[in-house]
Design a protein around this motif. Structure first.
Motif, PDB file in Angstrom:
ATOM      1  N   TRP A 184      29.826  25.763  -8.093  1.00  0.00           N
ATOM      2  CA  TRP A 184      29.019  26.775  -7.396  1.00  0.00           C
ATOM      3  C   TRP A 184      29.870  28.013  -7.106  1.00  0.00           C
ATOM      4  O   TRP A 184      29.420  29.147  -7.305  1.00  0.00           O
ATOM      5  N   GLU A 187      30.282  30.140 -10.084  1.00  0.00           N
ATOM      6  CA  GLU A 187      29.064  30.919 -10.344  1.00  0.00           C
ATOM      7  C   GLU A 187      29.026  32.163  -9.461  1.00  0.00           C
ATOM      8  O   GLU A 187      28.731  33.271  -9.934  1.00  0.00           O
ATOM      9  N   GLN A 190      31.252  35.115 -10.442  1.00  0.00           N
ATOM     10  CA  GLN A 190      30.853  35.975 -11.545  1.00  0.00           C
ATOM     11  C   GLN A 190      30.240  37.292 -11.060  1.00  0.00           C
ATOM     12  O   GLN A 190      30.096  38.240 -11.832  1.00  0.00           O
TER      13      GLN A 190
END
Length: 249
Positions: A184, A187, A190
């Motif tokens: 997580w 992610e 990013q």
């Protein structure tokens, strides 16, 4: 960092890990270690998200209340407040128990990933004590006022499935919560780093000021209850794994 808390940078994610196994009871020194680690990560431009985790059976089974006094409590909560001032998103990976102050620590994070066997408890009233770590603010924020009252008044234990249903945790995994939290965090990492900082600052601005005020009130209430017979009974009953007998004194 110290042996109590370490930082492991994995590209754009920093893993901040406590090392007081198996229960990871915290004291002033270990909370200071967490706070300093998060501030250090703030100064690392390559890091965009943090995973907060711990070594051992439990994420954090609460505060080490041995030989604690009112001044000691206030010092502990100064370190707790510093944790709330950290700037980068934090995901807590919760294995085993997050109890009492350990729940407070987990709720200082933006998100919580729990293992299937995780459990959460604001058990202060079962110890004849008042809650701390800013839970007056953070617990109602994540579960709502009525559910927060239930959890604080009863001190009951909440298993992972219920915790997910009421918002006390955000994800439950059959695997290692640290692995899920890392995925997580990668992610999140990013996203544009300056956007993450500004969005989090906006979302948490009121929270940080409210927690600051709550910590003072909580510490004052705890200082009063430290001297009561019920608090001594609550601690002894917990150690003896028996039901406490409170008398209101």
């Amino acid at each position: 960092m110290t042996d109590l808390v370490t930082i492991d940078c994995q590209e754009n994610v920093a893993v901040v890990e406590m090392h007081r196994p198996p229960n990871n009871f915290f004291d002033e020194a270990s909370l200071r270690g967490v706070a300093q680690a998060l501030l250090r990560v703030d100064a690392m431009p390559e890091v965009r998200c943090v995973v907060l985790c711990s070594e051992g059976r439990h994420f954090c089974a609460g505060a080490d209340l041995r030989d604690v006094d009112a001044d000691g409590l206030r010092r502990v909560y100064r370190e707790a407040f510093t944790i709330f001032t950290a700037r980068k998103p934090v995901i807590a990976a919760v294995q085993g128990a997050a109890i009492g102050g350990g729940l407070g620590l987990a709720l200082a994070a933006d998100f919580r990933v729990a293992g299937e066997n995780a459990r959460f408890s604001a058990n202060f009233a079962r110890l004849g004590f008042h809650h701390g770590f800013g839970l007056s603010v953070t617990l109602p924020t994540v579960v709502g006022n009525q559910k927060a009252r239930d959890l604080l008044y009863t001190g009951r234990s909440v298993q992972a499935t219920e915790a997910l249903a009421i918002g006390l945790c955000d994800r439950v995994t059959a695997g290692e919560p640290r692995d899920e939290a890392l995925a997580w965090a990668r992610e999140i990492a990013q996203s544009a780093p300056l956007s993450l900082l500004s969005i989090r600052s906006t979302l948490r601005r009121d929270l940080v000021s409210q927690v600051s005020a709550a910590l003072d009130l909580e510490a004052a209430a705890q200082a009063v209850l430290l001297g009561t017979a019920d608090f001594q009974e609550g601690i002894q009953a917990s150690i003896g794994k028996r039901a406490p007998i409170f008398v209101g004194a």
